[in-house]
Design an enzyme around this catalytic site. Structure first.
Site, mmCIF file in Angstrom:
data_model
loop_
_atom_site.group_PDB
_atom_site.id
_atom_site.type_symbol
_atom_site.label_atom_id
_atom_site.label_comp_id
_atom_site.label_asym_id
_atom_site.label_seq_id
_atom_site.Cartn_x
_atom_site.Cartn_y
_atom_site.Cartn_z
ATOM 1 N N GLU A 406 -16.817 9.838 45.449
ATOM 2 C CA GLU A 406 -16.956 8.661 44.373
ATOM 3 C C GLU A 406 -16.353 8.399 43.295
ATOM 4 O O GLU A 406 -16.603 8.610 42.159
ATOM 5 C CB GLU A 406 -18.641 9.085 43.930
ATOM 6 C CG GLU A 406 -19.679 8.699 44.930
ATOM 7 C CD GLU A 406 -19.872 7.465 45.129
ATOM 8 O OE1 GLU A 406 -19.268 6.383 44.919
ATOM 9 O OE2 GLU A 406 -21.077 7.094 46.003
ATOM 10 N N GLU A 475 -23.083 11.701 53.282
ATOM 11 C CA GLU A 475 -24.222 12.032 52.913
ATOM 12 C C GLU A 475 -25.511 11.027 53.618
ATOM 13 O O GLU A 475 -25.243 9.957 53.777
ATOM 14 C CB GLU A 475 -24.261 11.622 51.401
ATOM 15 C CG GLU A 475 -23.481 12.553 50.579
ATOM 16 C CD GLU A 475 -23.204 12.013 49.186
ATOM 17 O OE1 GLU A 475 -24.215 11.491 48.642
ATOM 18 O OE2 GLU A 475 -22.384 12.480 48.583
HETATM 19 C C1 IPT Z 1 -24.107 10.047 46.112
HETATM 20 C C2 IPT Z 1 -23.463 11.041 45.160
HETATM 21 O O1 IPT Z 1 -22.213 11.210 46.097
HETATM 22 C C3 IPT Z 1 -23.886 12.303 45.460
HETATM 23 O O2 IPT Z 1 -23.196 13.312 44.560
HETATM 24 C C4 IPT Z 1 -25.257 12.056 45.054
HETATM 25 O O3 IPT Z 1 -25.189 11.681 43.423
HETATM 26 C C5 IPT Z 1 -25.876 11.234 45.624
HETATM 27 O O4 IPT Z 1 -25.568 9.998 45.419
HETATM 28 C C6 IPT Z 1 -27.549 11.047 44.961
HETATM 29 O O5 IPT Z 1 -28.271 12.129 44.931
HETATM 30 S S1 IPT Z 1 -23.376 8.401 45.330
HETATM 31 C C7 IPT Z 1 -24.614 7.333 45.570
HETATM 32 C C8 IPT Z 1 -24.151 6.040 44.758
HETATM 33 C C9 IPT Z 1 -24.868 6.806 46.868
#
Ligand code: IPT
Length: 948
Positions: A406, A475
Site C-alpha cells: 500500500e 489479501e
Molecule cells: C489492506 C492492507 O494492506 C492491510 O494491511 C490491512 O490494513 C487490510 O487492508 C485491512 O485489514 S489495504 C485496504 C485498502 C484494502
C-alpha cells in the site's frame, strides 16, 4: 536531530549481508538493560553516551521489548492515518525518546580483531554508541543493522548506549496497519568476525525437475569449502557449481540437506533446500509444478510483547499453520524475525518475503507527496529492499520478494524492482500496488470479488500485460470478527483457473493486547486518533486460540478431499506435489450421532491432482439418521503433527431419519383465568405466548429477526453496511401486535404482526400450537407485509429458559459455529457443550455461536431436566446467558454479564457473514431476503434420567 528527520537511510553500518550463525564466538546482549524514556529529544540527557554517565536511578527494561508494553508511554493503533501531521520528512518535536544502556564484559576467550554489533530490529530509529564512540544510526525498523566495533571493545565494562526515537522520517515509510510501538524489539548480538572467515554467502540450490539433479553454487569469499555429508560432498570448492541427484525442497516435502561452509578460520552450518522458482505459461511454478497458495498474511504479534516475538511463538505459528493445512505466508508487511523464516524452511511453508515499507497514509491525501515518487526517499527505498534481500537470500522457503504494501506507485518502487531482478533473478517480484504490472512479475490484488477473480481466470482482464501473468490475491477474506464468509467460492475459482493461484487470507492473528479481563484494541489507550477494533481481524484470537474462521479455512483448503462418489467414496488429492502414500483412511458409521461401526478404508495411492472412487465398506443396519464419516490422517508423526492428525474428511449420508410419528392431538385448549393450557404448555391468554413447558417457566418463543451485528454486518465496503440498513429499517426494535388468539379448537392459533416503529412494512407471524404426547408442536408461518427493504439478519424465534439450563446437547452440525457461507467445517454428529462453551469469545463482542442443521437440541439443568426441541427437519440455534441487545452493546468480552436466564434462538434462517469489513459482502446465494416462510418445531420437557 538532523538524522531523525533525514529521509535517507541510517549511517555507519556495514554492508547488509545474510543472517547466519557460525562457530565464531557470539555474545547475546539480550536481557535487562537500563532504560529512561524522555518526552522529546530535547528533554533527553545530553551526555547519555558518556560511559561514566550515571544511570543507576533508571528503570530496567528487558531487551528485546517495546517500551509501551512495559509501562512507558502507551500503545496506539491506527490503520491508514499517520498519527502525526503529514509534513514529510518532519516528525513531532514531542518525539518520545528511549535511552537504553547496557554494561557488559566480554567472555574470557573473546578474540581480538573484528567484531560486529548486530541489531535485528529497532523501531523506529536508533543512534548507537559503544564506549563513548558513536557507531551510527539505523532506520528501517524491521531490518537488521550491523556495526563494526572490534577496535572499541574492552575485556570488561563495555558501555553500549542506544537512543531510540519513536518517530523518524522512517515512520513515513512504516505506516503498516498495526500498533505503533517502539524500542529495541529484536535481538542484539555481538559477533566476532575472524580474519579469513566467511563474511557473507549466497547458497544457490537449484533443482531441475526434468533430470532430478540439484545444482549447488555458493557466492562467497575465496577459499571456502563446502561439505554436504549426506550427499557425499566433502571439501568442495564452494564457488564451483556441483550437480547432485537430490530430493527437492517443497512446502510439502521440506527436505533440507545439512552442510557446512568453511575456511581455515570459520565454519558456517548451512541447511540446503533445492528448488527452482519459475514463471511459465503464465503460472508460478516451483520445480515444474503449479502452486496453489493456501496462504495467510502474518504480522508478528504476541498479546503481551507485541512485535517482540520469541522463537517459541514463531514456532507456535508455524505448527498451527501446518496443522491447519496452510502452505504459504506473506510476511505482511515487513521481514519477520529471521527465526521465522528458518522455521519455514524446516517445516515447509512458501513465503512471500515483504520489504518493510508502507506509505498508506498518503492515500487519503490523494497520494500527494507520496514517498514512492519523491526522489529524496529513493535511497531509503533501495536500502530497505537491499537489507531484506541480503538478509533472507539463503532461505529456500522464500519464493517471491515483495516490495512492500500500500505505497501506491512510483519510480522508487520501480527502482527497487530493478535492483531485485538484477540481484536475484531466481525469485519473481511481487507488489500489489503496481496495478498495471509494469515492474512486477506477478499480478496481485487484494479483496477482489469472486466475479473479478473469475474474469481474470477467464483471461478477460482488459490489460494485456496482466493477462499473461500468474494471479494471486495477496489479501482476501478479511478475518475480522465473525467470518470470513464465502471462502468456498474462492477455492472453486483457484481450482478452476490455472492462472489463479490462490491467495493469502487477511490475516493470521488478532493484534489484541492483554489487558485485565479482556484484550485491548485501538482507542483503549486514550489515543486521540485510532481505528478501533480494525486491528482485531485474524484467524487466531490474540492468545493463539484458533477461531472458527481458521477451522473453516482449514476445511476449505484441506489437501485431501473426501466426497460421495459415483461408486462409493471419492478421494481427491489436492496436494501440489505428494501422493497419499503417507495417509491412512478410516471410516466411522454413526447412528444418530453414536458410533456403531468403524474400520480402515482401503484406498489406493492417489497422485497429486488425481482422484479415485472406492467402494463403500459394509456395515450393520442402523435405526436412526446415519452418516458415514471418512477421514484421511497421517500414518506416522511428522515434525509438525502426531500420527493420526486429520488432513481431510468427508461425510456421506447413509440413511435418513425415520418418518416422525404424526403428533397425537391432545387438545382441546383449556382456559383458566388469564391462562390457556394445551398439553404440556401453559400460555398467556392475552398474548398467546408460552409461559410454562412442563414444570419449567419459559418466555416465548416469539418471532425475532435481529442478531448482534458482526464486524462484517457493519462493514461498508462497498456501499452502506447491512447493519446500517437493518437499523434504518428498525429491525432491532420490532413490535409485536397480537391480532388474534384463537383457542377454540384443538389448536391454539396466535396471529400477530411484527413490525418496526415508524415503518409501514412488517411480517405477519402465525403461531399454530398443537399438543402431542409429551410435548407441543409449533408451526410458524411468516408472511412479509408491504415493501420490505433489504435483508434480514436472521429469521426465527427467541425464547428464554431458566439460567440453570446450562448444558446443551444436540444432533446436527458441529462441533463449532456455522453460518450459511461458513459451514464447511461442521459435520453432522452428536455434540455437547456447556452454554458458556457455546460462545465464541470474539474480542469485540458480536453474533456468534450459531449451531446449524440441528435435528434436535436439549438444554438441561444439573439435575438433568430441561427442554428438548426437535426440528422438522432442522433448525439453527444459539444459547447464551445474555440477550442479543447486550451482546451488541458490549465492547469487550468482560462487559458481558450472565443474567438469570438462558436466551435461546431457534432459527429457520441466518443471513450469511461475507467479508464486508474489508471486501465483498454476502454473496447473493447467502443473503436472507424476507419471503414467505414456514417452519415447525417440537418442544418437550425433558425429565431427569430420560435419554433424549
Ligand atoms: C489492506 C492492507 O494492506 C492491510 O494491511 C490491512 O490494513 C487490510 O487492508 C485491512 O485489514 S489495504 C485496504 C485498502 C484494502
Amino acid at each position: 536531530m538532523a538524522y531523525v528527520e533525514d529521509p535517507g537511510p541510517g549511517y555507519g553500518s556495514v554492508a547488509p549481508r545474510a543472517a547466519f550463525g557460525s562457530d565464531a564466538p557470539a555474545l547475546s546482549l539480550t536481557g535487562a538493560w537500563r532504560f529512561r524514556l524522555s518526552p522529546s529529544l530535547a528533554a533527553a540527557p545530553p551526555d547519555v553516551a558518556d560511559p561514566d554517565f550515571d544511570d543507576s536511578g533508571w528503570d530496567e527494561l528487558p531487551v528485546p521489548s517495546l517500551w509501551q508494553l512495559h509501562g512507558h508511554g502507551r500503545p496506539a493503533y491506527t490503520n491508514v492515518h499517520y498519527p502525526f501531521p503529514v509534513d514529510p520528512p518532519h516528525v513531532p518535536s514531542e518525539n518520545p525518546t528511549g535511552d537504553h544502556r547496557l554494561r557488559f564484559d566480554l567472555p574470557a576467550a573473546w578474540p581480538a580483531g573484528s567484531a560486529l554489533l548486530r541489531f535485528d530490529g529497532i523501531d523506529s530509529c536508533g543512534r548507537i554508541w559503544l564506549n563513548g564512540t558513536e557507531l551510527g544510526v539505523t532506520k528501517g525498523s524491521r531490518l537488521p543493522a550491523e556495526f563494526e566495533v572490534g577496535p572499541l571493545l574492552r575485556p570488561d565494562g563495555n558501555v553500549l548506549v542506544v537512543r531510540v526515537h519513536q518517530w523518524s522520517a522512517g515512520s513515513y515509510l512504516e505506516d503498516q496497519d498495526m500498533w505503533w510501538l517502539s524500542g529495541i524489539f529484536r535481538a542484539v548480538t555481538l559477533l566476532a568476525r575472524p580474519a579469513g572467515g566467511i563474511g557473507d554467502y549466497w547458497l544457490h540450490a537449484d533443482y531441475d525437475h526434468t533430470t532430478g539433479l540439484g545444482t549447488v553454487r555458493v557466492e562467497t569469499g575465496p577459499d571456502v569449502l563446502l561439505d554436504i555429508p549426506s550427499l557425499g560432498v566433502a571439501g568442495h570448492p564452494a564457488g564451483e557449481p556441483l550437480d547432485l541427484p537430490v530430493e527437492p525442497w517443497s512446502a510439502e516435502t521440506p527436505r533440507l540437506y545439512d552442510g557446512t561452509l568453511s575456511t581455515v578460520a570459520e565454519r558456517v552450518p548451512v541447511r540446503i533446500g533445492f528448488r527452482t522458482v519459475t514463471i511459465e505459461d503464465g503460472q508460478l511454478k516451483v520445480n515444474g509444478r503449479r502452486l496453489l497458495l493456501r496462504g495467510v498474511n502474518r504480522h508478528e504479534h504476541d498479546p503481551r510483547t507485541g512485535r517482540a516475538v520469541s522463537r517459541e511463538t514463531a514456532l507456535a505459528d508455524v505448527l498451527l499453520m501446518k496443522r491447519h493445512h496452510v502452505n504459504a505466508v506473506r510476511t505482511s508487511h515487513y521481514p519477520p524475525d529471521p527465526a521465522f523464516l528458518e522455521l519455514c524452511d524446516e517445516y515447509g511453508l512458501w513465503v512471500i518475503d515483504e520489504c518493510d515499507l508502507e506509505t498508506h497514509g498518503f492515500g487519503p491525501l490523494g497520494w500527494d507527496r507520496n514517498p514512492s515518487s519523491e526522489p529524496m526517499w529513493m535511497d531509503a527505498y533501495l536500502d530497505r529492499m537491499r537489507r531484506t534481500v541480503e538478509r533472507d537470500k539463503n532461505r529456500p522457503s522464500v519464493i517471491l520478494w515483495s516490495l512492500g504494501n500500500e505505497s501506491h506507485t512510483g519510480d522508487n518502487l520501480a527502482r527497487m524492482a530493478d535492483w531485485v531482478r538484477e540481484r536475484d533473478p531466481g525469485r519473481p517480484v511481487h507488489y500489489e500496488g503496481d496495478h498495471d504490472c509494469s515492474y512486477v512479475d506477478v499480478h496481485s490484488r487484494m479483496y477482489a470479488t469472486p466475479s473479478e477473480v473469475e474474469r481474470i481466470g477467464l483471461g478477460e482482464d482488459d490489460d494485456q500485460r496482466r493477462r499473461v501473468l500468474p494471479f494471486i490475491l495477496c489479501e482476501y477474506a478479511h478475518a475480522m470478527g465473525n467470518g470470513p464468509g464465502g471462502l468456498l467460492e474462492y477455492r472453486e475459482l483457484f481450482e478452476r483457473y490455472p492462472n489463479c493461484q490462490g491467495g493469502f487470507v487477511w490475516e493470521w492473528i488478532d493484534h489484541g493486547l492483554a489487558a485485565p479481563g479482556h484484550f485491548a484494541y485501538g482507542g483503549d489507550f486514550g489515543e486521540t486518533i485510532h481505528d478501533g477494533n480494525f486491528v482485531i481481524d485474524g484467524l487466531l484470537f490474540p492468545d493463539r486460540t484458533p477461531s472458527p474462521g481458521l477451522t473453516e479455512f482449514a476445511k476449505i483448503i484441506e489437501p485431501v478431499r473426501i466426497d460421495p462418489g459415483p461408486d462409493g467414496i471419492r478421494v481427491a488429492n489436492h496436494y501440489d506435489f505428494v501422493d497419499t502414500g503417507h495417509l491412512t483412511f478410516t471410516w466411522v458409521l454413526e447412528d444418530e450421532g453414536i458410533a456403531v461401526a468403524q474400520g480402515v478404508l482401503d484406498v489406493p495411492v492417489v497422485h497429486s491432482g488425481q482422484s479415485v472412487s472406492v467402494p463403500l465398506p459394509s456395515w450393520p443396519p442402523t435405526r436412526g439418521e446415519s452418516w458415514l464419516t471418512v477421514s484421511a490422517s497421517l500414518s506416522s508423526g511428522t515434525s509438525w503433527a502426531p500420527a493420526g492428525h486429520v488432513v481431510g474428511w468427508g461425510q456421506l449420508p447413509v440413511s435418513p431419519a425415520p418418518a416422525r410419528p404424526a403428533p397425537v392431538v391432545r387438545g382441546p385448549v383449556f382456559r383458566t383465568t388469564g391462562r390457556l393450557i394445551l398439553g404440556a404448555g401453559e400460555f398467556d391468554a392475552v398474548t398467546g405466548t408460552l409461559t410454562t413447558l412442563g414444570d419449567h417457566p419459559v418466555r416465548g418463543p416469539r418471532l425475532d429477526v435481529w442478531r448482534a451485528t458482526t464486524d462484517n454486518d457493519r462493514g461498508s465496503s462497498p456501499g452502506p453496511s447491512e447493519a446500517s440498513q437493518w437499523r434504518a429499517a428498525g429491525l432491532h426494535r420490532m413490535q409485536h401486535r397480537v391480532i388474534e388468539v384463537d383457542a377454540d379448537g384443538d389448536e391454539l392459533l396466535v396471529r400477530t404482526r411484527v413490525a418496526p416503529p415508524a415503518q409501514p412494512f412488517g411480517l405477519f407471524a402465525d403461531y399454530t400450537w398443537t399438543a402431542f404426547d409429551g410435548g407441543l408442536q409449533l408451526r410458524v408461518d411468516v408472511t412479509p407485509d408491504g415493501e420490505f427493504p433489504g435483508t434480514l439478519p436472521r429469521l426465527g424465534l427467541t425464547m428464554a429458559v431458566p439460567g440453570t439450563f446450562g448444558s446443551a446437547e444436540w444432533f446436527g452440525g458441529g462441533p463449532g459455529e456455522a453460518y450459511p457461507d461458513s459451514r464447511q467445517a461442521v459435520r453432522i454428529g452428536r455434540f455437547s457443550s456447556s452454554v458458556d462453551g457455546l460462545q465464541t469469545p470474539y474480542v469485540y463482542p458480536q453474533e456468534n455461536g450459531n449451531r446449524t442443521d440441528v435435528r434436535w437440541a436439549r438444554l438441561t439443568n444439573p439435575a438433568g431436566t430441561g427442554i428438548r426441541v426437535d426440528g422438522d427437519p432442522a433448525f439453527d440455534f444459539t444459547a447464551r446467558r445474555w440477550t442479543a441487545a447486550a451482546l451488541e452493546t458490549a465492547r469487550h468480552t468482560d462487559e458481558l454479564e450472565s443474567g438469570s436466564l438462558v436466551h435461546v434462538t431457534l432459527d429457520a434462517a441466518q443471513h450469511g457473514l461475507g467479508t464486508a469489513a474489508c471486501g465483498p459482502g454476502v454473496l447473493p446465494a447467502y443473503r436472507l431476503v424476507p419471503r414467505k416462510t414456514s417452519f415447525t418445531l417440537l418442544f418437550r420437557p425433558v425429565a431427569s434420567g430420560v435419554a433424549n
